[in-house]
Write a protein that holds these residues in place. Sequence first.
Motif, short mmCIF file in Angstrom:
data_model
loop_
_atom_site.label_atom_id
_atom_site.label_comp_id
_atom_site.label_asym_id
_atom_site.label_seq_id
_atom_site.Cartn_x
_atom_site.Cartn_y
_atom_site.Cartn_z
N ALA A 66 0.85 -1.19 0.00
CA ALA A 66 0.00 0.00 0.00
C ALA A 66 0.89 1.25 0.00
N GLY A 67 0.56 2.19 -0.87
CA GLY A 67 1.33 3.42 -0.98
C GLY A 67 2.42 3.36 -2.03
N ASP A 68 2.78 2.16 -2.50
CA ASP A 68 3.75 2.05 -3.60
C ASP A 68 3.10 2.50 -4.90
N THR A 69 3.94 2.74 -5.91
CA THR A 69 3.45 3.21 -7.20
C THR A 69 3.79 2.20 -8.29
N VAL A 70 2.77 1.82 -9.06
CA VAL A 70 2.93 0.87 -10.16
C VAL A 70 2.70 1.62 -11.47
N ALA A 71 3.71 1.62 -12.34
CA ALA A 71 3.61 2.30 -13.63
C ALA A 71 3.15 1.31 -14.69
N VAL A 72 2.33 1.79 -15.61
CA VAL A 72 1.89 0.97 -16.75
C VAL A 72 2.29 1.66 -18.03
N MET A 73 2.96 0.89 -18.91
CA MET A 73 3.33 1.36 -20.25
C MET A 73 2.75 0.35 -21.24
N ASP A 74 1.56 0.63 -21.71
CA ASP A 74 0.85 -0.32 -22.56
C ASP A 74 -0.06 0.44 -23.50
N ILE A 128 12.34 1.66 -22.04
CA ILE A 128 12.53 1.44 -20.61
C ILE A 128 13.93 0.88 -20.32
N GLU A 129 14.49 0.10 -21.24
CA GLU A 129 15.86 -0.39 -21.04
C GLU A 129 16.85 0.76 -21.03
N ALA A 130 16.61 1.78 -21.87
CA ALA A 130 17.49 2.95 -21.88
C ALA A 130 17.32 3.80 -20.62
N LEU A 131 16.10 3.84 -20.09
CA LEU A 131 15.82 4.68 -18.93
C LEU A 131 16.17 4.00 -17.61
N ALA A 132 16.22 2.68 -17.59
CA ALA A 132 16.34 1.92 -16.35
C ALA A 132 17.46 2.42 -15.42
N PRO A 133 18.65 2.74 -15.92
CA PRO A 133 19.71 3.22 -15.01
C PRO A 133 19.37 4.53 -14.31
N THR A 134 18.38 5.26 -14.84
CA THR A 134 18.02 6.57 -14.25
C THR A 134 16.80 6.49 -13.35
#
Length: 548
Positions: A66-74, A128-134
């Motif tokens: 509870a309180g965590d954030t789940v992102a959706v890219m679809d 998302i693979e390019a962004l993952a390190p950030t």
Amino acid sequence: MMPTKIIEPCEGAYQYPLLIKSLLLSGQRYAQQREIVHGSRRYSYRELNQRICRLAHVLRAAGVDAGDTVAVMDWDSHRYLEAYFAVPMIGAVLHHVNVRLSPDQVGYTMRHAEDNLVLVHDDFLPLIEALAPTLPSVRGYIQLSDAAKVATCTLAPLGEYEALLAAADSQYDFPDFDENSIATTFYTTGTTGNPKGVCFSHRQLVLHTLNMTTTLAAYEGFALLRSEDVYMPMTPMFHVHAWGVPYAATALGVKQVYPGRYDPDRLVRLFRDEGVTFSHGVPTVLQMILNSEEAAKTDLTGWKLLTGGAAPTQGMVRQMAERGIQFFTGYGLSESCPLLSASFLTPQQHDLPLEQQLPLRTSTGVPVGLVDLHLVDATGQRVPEDGSSMGEIVVRAPWLTQGYYLDAQKGAELWQGGWMHTGDVATITPAGVLQIRDRIKDVIKTGGEWVSSLRLENLISQHTGVAEVAVVGVPDARWGERPLALVVLAADAQLEPGALVQHLQQFVGSGEISKWAVPDEIRIVDEIPKTSVGKVNKKLIREQLQDA
């Protein structure tokens, strides 16, 4: 607040919180055999509820609390619909990632929202693979795939969505918690600075859904979504919860068709093959539908379309009417969840000649239930509702965002004086009909007078040779600003700018516009810049004109 008498609940009385889980109660009761459709997958409302439970178990097993954030890219899919419910129902926050933003902006929104888990479609793996390190707060990824062969991913995902759901329990005891808990967040782009985070609570979404089901179903002249309708969105599900309609459609238990990535020909085929009766989208998407090859050979009679996000032109509405489409306009903004008003027509007005219907169907309409709305001038004073006096729309309703996430200053500007400021300039008639005249930033100020860019666009669009039009103000040494029009011609149209100037002169002669409102320059162009959600990007147009 004035002192009032409060009901004291008796011992043991259940205090019913307005939570998103309650929206699932009715659909499976009234429509157990109606389907959710995406690609080759189709299933009943009973299975929808089971899959939402399965997703909840998958999320909890992935460490989502509870309180965590789940992102959706679809793309628009059955998976996204399931996330609409499962994520907030376990007390987490659903982040609708706008995948059409630039990579830098996508990364900014994911860091700002402090995403913990990402549900990512194969098409967005390179991003998302390019962004993952950030993305330091992200703890894991779940892969979403429409292909038989799942794409290779270097992020070591926790698994593929369907495989994970298949192995999970189909029952879940969703808890009660505070109805004011944040359920969703997404980011809206402005003219300057980074995107701003907009949040909505369970209570706000439930109230908005209940109001929308009433608005779309109860009025005979505006019956867009009732129990026997078939719903297909043409507004991305990341954009203001697809205007909140998936929640309403699920509560009503109607058949829902999710098209995946938008392709005009595929959308028309789904309309035809699945029996779609109701869709919604911004005017540019609807124009693409009309211009598609599939539409040219398909009977579109009976398709009910709702538009918003930008002003529709009477030219486009005339095209739709000629194809048998019933067309309506709604109004709202990202911060308003979004529904604020809609263009109601009575059954008697439906029988009027088309030319008399056009102004009604393209008007911003009448504020919907529970919406308190009026106009103010630059000093904050109310503007007369006489149909001609213009002012900024300010509004109150129980589902408006209460501010921007981690940006108190912008939130205070939004809610200046205790009313949400929309930035839209409008008029209201004595009968209470709202008509957007322009955005404050898009009004053309020429020689001390205001010229509505939307009004000019509407008139230019009525020429049969015009497919798209955008009007902006450009600097002028003598008058301050002057209108300039960009026009995309209809297929096979041969048209010179002078013909469009002549076309506008008839409206000068009839008194609809002043002679100084006619643009000094009209340019024929191949395309008009759009934003990430398909709106005309006037900010970019002005920048390009300035650079040129």
